[in-house]
Design a protein around this motif. Structure first.
Motif, PDB file in Angstrom:
ATOM      1  N   LYS A  94      24.326  29.981  36.858  1.00  0.00           N
ATOM      2  CA  LYS A  94      23.613  29.580  35.645  1.00  0.00           C
ATOM      3  C   LYS A  94      22.112  29.432  35.831  1.00  0.00           C
ATOM      4  O   LYS A  94      21.352  29.683  34.908  1.00  0.00           O
ATOM      5  CB  LYS A  94      24.173  28.255  35.109  1.00  0.00           C
ATOM      6  CG  LYS A  94      25.605  28.331  34.675  1.00  0.00           C
ATOM      7  CD  LYS A  94      25.748  29.156  33.434  1.00  0.00           C
ATOM      8  CE  LYS A  94      27.177  29.144  32.950  1.00  0.00           C
ATOM      9  NZ  LYS A  94      27.359  29.966  31.780  1.00  0.00           N
ATOM     10  N   MET A  95      21.655  28.972  36.997  1.00  0.00           N
ATOM     11  CA  MET A  95      20.228  28.687  37.100  1.00  0.00           C
ATOM     12  C   MET A  95      19.509  29.351  38.265  1.00  0.00           C
ATOM     13  O   MET A  95      18.299  29.318  38.308  1.00  0.00           O
ATOM     14  CB  MET A  95      19.958  27.182  37.146  1.00  0.00           C
ATOM     15  CG  MET A  95      20.427  26.492  38.398  1.00  0.00           C
ATOM     16  SD  MET A  95      19.344  25.154  38.941  1.00  0.00           S
ATOM     17  CE  MET A  95      18.146  26.008  39.910  1.00  0.00           C
ATOM     18  N   TYR A  96      20.239  29.943  39.175  1.00  0.00           N
ATOM     19  CA  TYR A  96      19.554  30.449  40.367  1.00  0.00           C
ATOM     20  C   TYR A  96      19.520  31.973  40.426  1.00  0.00           C
ATOM     21  O   TYR A  96      18.462  32.561  40.539  1.00  0.00           O
ATOM     22  CB  TYR A  96      20.208  29.873  41.621  1.00  0.00           C
ATOM     23  CG  TYR A  96      19.469  30.203  42.889  1.00  0.00           C
ATOM     24  CD1 TYR A  96      18.263  29.588  43.185  1.00  0.00           C
ATOM     25  CD2 TYR A  96      19.969  31.144  43.774  1.00  0.00           C
ATOM     26  CE1 TYR A  96      17.562  29.899  44.342  1.00  0.00           C
ATOM     27  CE2 TYR A  96      19.286  31.461  44.928  1.00  0.00           C
ATOM     28  CZ  TYR A  96      18.094  30.839  45.215  1.00  0.00           C
ATOM     29  OH  TYR A  96      17.407  31.155  46.343  1.00  0.00           O
ATOM     30  N   TYR A  97      20.689  32.599  40.334  1.00  0.00           N
ATOM     31  CA  TYR A  97      20.728  34.055  40.425  1.00  0.00           C
ATOM     32  C   TYR A  97      19.918  34.682  39.288  1.00  0.00           C
ATOM     33  O   TYR A  97      20.034  34.288  38.135  1.00  0.00           O
ATOM     34  CB  TYR A  97      22.157  34.582  40.383  1.00  0.00           C
ATOM     35  CG  TYR A  97      23.008  34.167  41.560  1.00  0.00           C
ATOM     36  CD1 TYR A  97      22.481  34.112  42.845  1.00  0.00           C
ATOM     37  CD2 TYR A  97      24.332  33.821  41.392  1.00  0.00           C
ATOM     38  CE1 TYR A  97      23.250  33.732  43.925  1.00  0.00           C
ATOM     39  CE2 TYR A  97      25.121  33.434  42.466  1.00  0.00           C
ATOM     40  CZ  TYR A  97      24.566  33.396  43.733  1.00  0.00           C
ATOM     41  OH  TYR A  97      25.336  33.014  44.794  1.00  0.00           O
ATOM     42  N   HIS A  99      16.735  34.476  38.856  1.00  0.00           N
ATOM     43  CA  HIS A  99      15.482  33.764  38.601  1.00  0.00           C
ATOM     44  C   HIS A  99      14.593  33.832  39.837  1.00  0.00           C
ATOM     45  O   HIS A  99      15.080  33.821  40.962  1.00  0.00           O
ATOM     46  CB  HIS A  99      15.750  32.285  38.289  1.00  0.00           C
ATOM     47  CG  HIS A  99      16.373  32.057  36.968  1.00  0.00           C
ATOM     48  ND1 HIS A  99      17.732  32.055  36.782  1.00  0.00           N
ATOM     49  CD2 HIS A  99      15.826  31.818  35.755  1.00  0.00           C
ATOM     50  CE1 HIS A  99      17.994  31.822  35.514  1.00  0.00           C
ATOM     51  NE2 HIS A  99      16.852  31.677  34.868  1.00  0.00           N
ATOM     52  N   GLN A 100      13.321  33.893  39.604  1.00  0.00           N
ATOM     53  CA  GLN A 100      12.362  33.797  40.701  1.00  0.00           C
ATOM     54  C   GLN A 100      11.544  32.534  40.481  1.00  0.00           C
ATOM     55  O   GLN A 100      11.003  32.316  39.400  1.00  0.00           O
ATOM     56  CB  GLN A 100      11.440  35.009  40.739  1.00  0.00           C
ATOM     57  CG  GLN A 100      12.116  36.247  41.240  1.00  0.00           C
ATOM     58  CD  GLN A 100      11.109  37.367  41.450  1.00  0.00           C
ATOM     59  OE1 GLN A 100      10.088  37.426  40.784  1.00  0.00           O
ATOM     60  NE2 GLN A 100      11.408  38.239  42.389  1.00  0.00           N
ATOM     61  N   PHE A 101      11.481  31.721  41.504  1.00  0.00           N
ATOM     62  CA  PHE A 101      10.723  30.482  41.431  1.00  0.00           C
ATOM     63  C   PHE A 101       9.448  30.670  42.246  1.00  0.00           C
ATOM     64  O   PHE A 101       9.504  31.031  43.410  1.00  0.00           O
ATOM     65  CB  PHE A 101      11.555  29.316  41.969  1.00  0.00           C
ATOM     66  CG  PHE A 101      12.839  29.127  41.207  1.00  0.00           C
ATOM     67  CD1 PHE A 101      12.850  28.454  40.006  1.00  0.00           C
ATOM     68  CD2 PHE A 101      14.028  29.655  41.686  1.00  0.00           C
ATOM     69  CE1 PHE A 101      14.020  28.294  39.280  1.00  0.00           C
ATOM     70  CE2 PHE A 101      15.211  29.507  40.977  1.00  0.00           C
ATOM     71  CZ  PHE A 101      15.205  28.822  39.771  1.00  0.00           C
ATOM     72  N   ARG A 102       8.330  30.440  41.624  1.00  0.00           N
ATOM     73  CA  ARG A 102       7.046  30.645  42.297  1.00  0.00           C
ATOM     74  C   ARG A 102       6.642  29.457  43.153  1.00  0.00           C
ATOM     75  O   ARG A 102       5.920  29.606  44.131  1.00  0.00           O
ATOM     76  CB  ARG A 102       5.963  30.939  41.269  1.00  0.00           C
ATOM     77  CG  ARG A 102       6.243  32.215  40.485  1.00  0.00           C
ATOM     78  CD  ARG A 102       5.101  32.533  39.547  1.00  0.00           C
ATOM     79  NE  ARG A 102       5.447  33.486  38.521  1.00  0.00           N
ATOM     80  CZ  ARG A 102       5.664  34.770  38.711  1.00  0.00           C
ATOM     81  NH1 ARG A 102       5.598  35.285  39.906  1.00  0.00           N
ATOM     82  NH2 ARG A 102       5.972  35.558  37.705  1.00  0.00           N
ATOM     83  N   THR A 103       7.111  28.269  42.771  1.00  0.00           N
ATOM     84  CA  THR A 103       6.760  27.071  43.532  1.00  0.00           C
ATOM     85  C   THR A 103       7.996  26.202  43.709  1.00  0.00           C
ATOM     86  O   THR A 103       8.974  26.313  42.948  1.00  0.00           O
ATOM     87  CB  THR A 103       5.684  26.230  42.803  1.00  0.00           C
ATOM     88  OG1 THR A 103       6.243  25.727  41.573  1.00  0.00           O
ATOM     89  CG2 THR A 103       4.428  27.042  42.526  1.00  0.00           C
ATOM     90  N   LYS A 104       7.917  25.314  44.650  1.00  0.00           N
ATOM     91  CA  LYS A 104       8.991  24.354  44.884  1.00  0.00           C
ATOM     92  C   LYS A 104       9.126  23.440  43.663  1.00  0.00           C
ATOM     93  O   LYS A 104      10.239  23.115  43.246  1.00  0.00           O
ATOM     94  CB  LYS A 104       8.675  23.533  46.137  1.00  0.00           C
ATOM     95  CG  LYS A 104       9.718  22.510  46.469  1.00  0.00           C
ATOM     96  CD  LYS A 104       9.339  21.781  47.746  1.00  0.00           C
ATOM     97  CE  LYS A 104      10.290  20.660  48.034  1.00  0.00           C
ATOM     98  NZ  LYS A 104       9.943  19.940  49.259  1.00  0.00           N
ATOM     99  N   GLU A 105       8.004  23.058  43.077  1.00  0.00           N
ATOM    100  CA  GLU A 105       8.022  22.184  41.909  1.00  0.00           C
ATOM    101  C   GLU A 105       8.762  22.842  40.750  1.00  0.00           C
ATOM    102  O   GLU A 105       9.506  22.183  40.021  1.00  0.00           O
ATOM    103  CB  GLU A 105       6.598  21.806  41.489  1.00  0.00           C
ATOM    104  CG  GLU A 105       5.898  20.873  42.447  1.00  0.00           C
ATOM    105  CD  GLU A 105       5.479  21.525  43.767  1.00  0.00           C
ATOM    106  OE1 GLU A 105       5.187  22.745  43.800  1.00  0.00           O
ATOM    107  OE2 GLU A 105       5.490  20.814  44.791  1.00  0.00           O
ATOM    108  N   ILE A 109      12.074  21.253  38.967  1.00  0.00           N
ATOM    109  CA  ILE A 109      12.169  21.024  37.517  1.00  0.00           C
ATOM    110  C   ILE A 109      13.418  21.699  36.964  1.00  0.00           C
ATOM    111  O   ILE A 109      14.143  21.126  36.149  1.00  0.00           O
ATOM    112  CB  ILE A 109      10.890  21.529  36.806  1.00  0.00           C
ATOM    113  CG1 ILE A 109       9.711  20.606  37.144  1.00  0.00           C
ATOM    114  CG2 ILE A 109      11.100  21.626  35.295  1.00  0.00           C
ATOM    115  CD1 ILE A 109       8.354  21.170  36.756  1.00  0.00           C
ATOM    116  N   MET A 110      13.702  22.899  37.433  1.00  0.00           N
ATOM    117  CA  MET A 110      14.897  23.636  36.988  1.00  0.00           C
ATOM    118  C   MET A 110      16.174  22.902  37.415  1.00  0.00           C
ATOM    119  O   MET A 110      17.122  22.809  36.637  1.00  0.00           O
ATOM    120  CB  MET A 110      14.873  25.057  37.551  1.00  0.00           C
ATOM    121  CG  MET A 110      15.987  25.905  37.028  1.00  0.00           C
ATOM    122  SD  MET A 110      15.670  26.382  35.332  1.00  0.00           S
ATOM    123  CE  MET A 110      16.125  28.080  35.412  1.00  0.00           C
TER     124      MET A 110
END
Length: 150
Positions: A94-97, A99-105, A109-110
Motif C-alpha cells: 500500500k505505501m512502499y512499493y 513509491h520513491q522517497f527523497r528524504t527520510k522525513e 511522514i508516509m
C-alpha cells in the motif's frame, strides 16, 4: 531505516511503533515502552520472532517486569509471527512499493499517515467490516487506549 511495530492480535491495531537507523535492542525496547505507556494495565502474551533483540536478557527483563508472557515459535515454525508478516506485506504493497522517497522525513511522514489510516480507515472482514480502532472501541469501551499513534 528500520521500523518496529507491535500489533494487538485481538483488534489488529498497531499499538506502538518506532523507527531507527539501526536494527538493535534500542529500537525494540523503544517500541515496547511506547506500547506499555499506551496500555499500562495490559498483560498480554507478546508473540515475536527469534531475533536477537527479542531473545536478549534486557527484553526478557522488560517483559517480566511488565507482567507479560513472551511467546516465540520453534525454529522453522513461524505461525505466531504470521499476523505481523501479513501486516508488513500489506504495508509494503500500500505505501512502499512503487513509491520513491527523497528524504527520510518524507518516508516517516508516509509511515505515520499509513499507521493512522490502517488503524482508523482500513476496514477488515474479520473485524465485522470495521477498522481496528472502531472495533477496539466496540469491544473495549472502558479502556483509554489512545487512538493516535506517535
Amino acid at each position: 531505516m528500520y521500523l518496529s511495530v507491535i500489533l494487538d492480535l485481538c483488534d489488529k491495531r498497531p499499538v506502538a511503533y518506532a523507527n531507527s537507523d539501526r536494527n538493535d535492542n534500542s529500537l525494540v525496547l523503544t517500541t515496547f515502552e511506547k506500547a506499555i505507556k499506551r496500555n499500562p494495565k495490559a498483560s498480554p502474551i507478546l508473540h515475536s520472532d527469534r531475533g536477537c533483540q527479542y531473545t536478549s536478557k534486557e527484553f526478557r527483563k522488560k517483559i517480566v517486569t511488565a507482567g507479560m508472557t513472551r511467546s516465540m515459535s520453534r525454529v522453522a515454525h513461524c505461525i505466531d509471527n504470521g499476523p505481523m508478516e501479513g501486516f508488513w506485506g500489506i504495508m509494503k504493497r500500500k505505501m512502499y512499493y512503487g513509491h520513491q522517497f527523497r528524504t527520510k522525513e518524507e518516508l516517516l511522514i508516509m509511515i505515520k499517515g499509513y499507521m493512522i489510516c490502517y488503524s482508523t480507515k482500513r476496514v477488515q472482514r474479520n473485524l465485522k467490516i470495521m477498522p481496528p480502532m472502531e472495533y477496539h472501541k466496540m469491544i473495549s469501551p472502558q479502556t483509554s487506549a489512545r487512538s493516535e499513534l506517535e
